[in-house]
Design a protein around this motif. Structure first.
Motif, PDB file in Angstrom:
ATOM      1  N   HIS A 138       0.791  -1.178   0.029  1.00 44.08           N
ATOM      2  CA  HIS A 138      -0.191  -0.004   0.152  1.00 44.08           C
ATOM      3  C   HIS A 138       0.974   1.267   0.140  1.00 44.08           C
ATOM      4  O   HIS A 138       0.593   2.205  -0.639  1.00 44.08           O
ATOM      5  N   ASN A 139       1.816   1.411   0.886  1.00 47.07           N
ATOM      6  CA  ASN A 139       2.820   2.379   0.858  1.00 47.07           C
ATOM      7  C   ASN A 139       3.541   2.816  -0.340  1.00 47.07           C
ATOM      8  O   ASN A 139       3.560   3.986  -0.824  1.00 47.07           O
TER       9      ASN A 139
ATOM     10  N   MET B   9       1.023   3.953  -2.823  1.00 47.51           N
ATOM     11  CA  MET B   9       0.567   5.308  -2.758  1.00 47.51           C
ATOM     12  C   MET B   9       1.645   6.175  -3.228  1.00 47.51           C
ATOM     13  O   MET B   9       1.569   7.296  -3.658  1.00 47.51           O
TER      14      MET B   9
ATOM     15  N   ALA C 297       3.739  12.569  -1.087  1.00 50.92           N
ATOM     16  CA  ALA C 297       4.191  11.157  -0.350  1.00 50.92           C
ATOM     17  C   ALA C 297       4.540  11.553   1.214  1.00 50.92           C
ATOM     18  O   ALA C 297       4.309  10.581   1.969  1.00 50.92           O
TER      19      ALA C 297
ATOM     20  N   SER D 104       3.582   7.782   2.472  1.00 51.42           N
ATOM     21  CA  SER D 104       4.032   6.906   1.522  1.00 51.42           C
ATOM     22  C   SER D 104       5.477   6.906   1.188  1.00 51.42           C
ATOM     23  O   SER D 104       6.111   7.742   1.654  1.00 51.42           O
ATOM     24  N   SER D 105       5.823   5.911   0.279  1.00 48.51           N
ATOM     25  CA  SER D 105       7.211   5.830  -0.222  1.00 48.51           C
ATOM     26  C   SER D 105       7.627   6.979  -1.018  1.00 48.51           C
ATOM     27  O   SER D 105       7.308   7.315  -1.844  1.00 48.51           O
TER      28      SER D 105
ATOM     29  N   TYR E 183      -2.233   3.786  -8.697  1.00 51.41           N
ATOM     30  CA  TYR E 183      -2.178   3.072  -7.436  1.00 51.41           C
ATOM     31  C   TYR E 183      -2.728   1.659  -7.497  1.00 51.41           C
ATOM     32  O   TYR E 183      -2.000   0.843  -7.075  1.00 51.41           O
TER      33      TYR E 183
END
Length: 167
Positions: free
Chosen positions: A30-31, A34, A62, A67-68, A142
């Motif tokens: 998920h990260n 995203m 991010a 997120s990443s 995504y």
């Protein structure tokens, strides 16, 4: 002919390298997905010479979505020198359709050196068009990234289990 083959091989290797870099990020699917969505959204904004607007937008988004950041920075390459004219054309068409601003600009005959000649109204059209284009592309990115990350990790786990059972 051999020279073109080498260029395509280099491009394929580069794409595979970035794909593997994304897949090997030590974060949840998920990260990473995203982060990719943030990068695709940021990559839809126009490239302003001398200003890394796309990367800044992607990394800041991010950061706020937790997120990443690496995935976000990599995914901004959805917009690259090979397709800038296509992105600018689509951004301009969307922006002129939705905003009541008149600018004499033909994106089909546009060159990078013409960027400063379109003025703030033209930049506004491109930025707004990039925003509108970026939202659906980020959502799509995504789900595509999430699918491929989960698939990659599932296959990797199965390979590791198969190797372990052979021992």
């Amino acid at each position: 002919m051999q020279r073109n083959f080498n260029r395509w091989e280099k491009l394929k290797r580069l794409l595979k390298l970035y794909y593997l870099k994304l897949m090997r990020i030590n974060a949840s699917p998920h990260n990473i997905a995203m982060g990719v969505a943030c990068g695709v959204f940021g990559g839809c904004f126009p490239v302003i010479p001398g200003l890394p607007l796309q990367t800044v937008i992607a990394v800041v988004m991010a950061f706020f979505t937790r997120s990443s950041k690496i995935a976000a920075a990599i995914a901004t390459w959805i917009s690259n020198p090979f397709n800038w004219l296509l992105f600018y054309y689509v951004q301009f068409k969307i922006g002129t359709f939705l905003l009541p601003i008149e600018v004499q600009f033909d994106p089909a005959k546009w060159q990078v050196s013409d960027f400063m000649e379109i003025g703030w109204q033209g930049v506004t059209i491109l930025v707004f068009g990039g925003f509108v284009l970026g939202v659906p592309l980020a959502i799509i990115a995504y789900f595509i990234a999430l699918y491929f990350i989960r698939r990659y990790r599932r296959r990797k786990t199965l390979r590791m289990l198969a190797r372990r059972n052979k021992l």
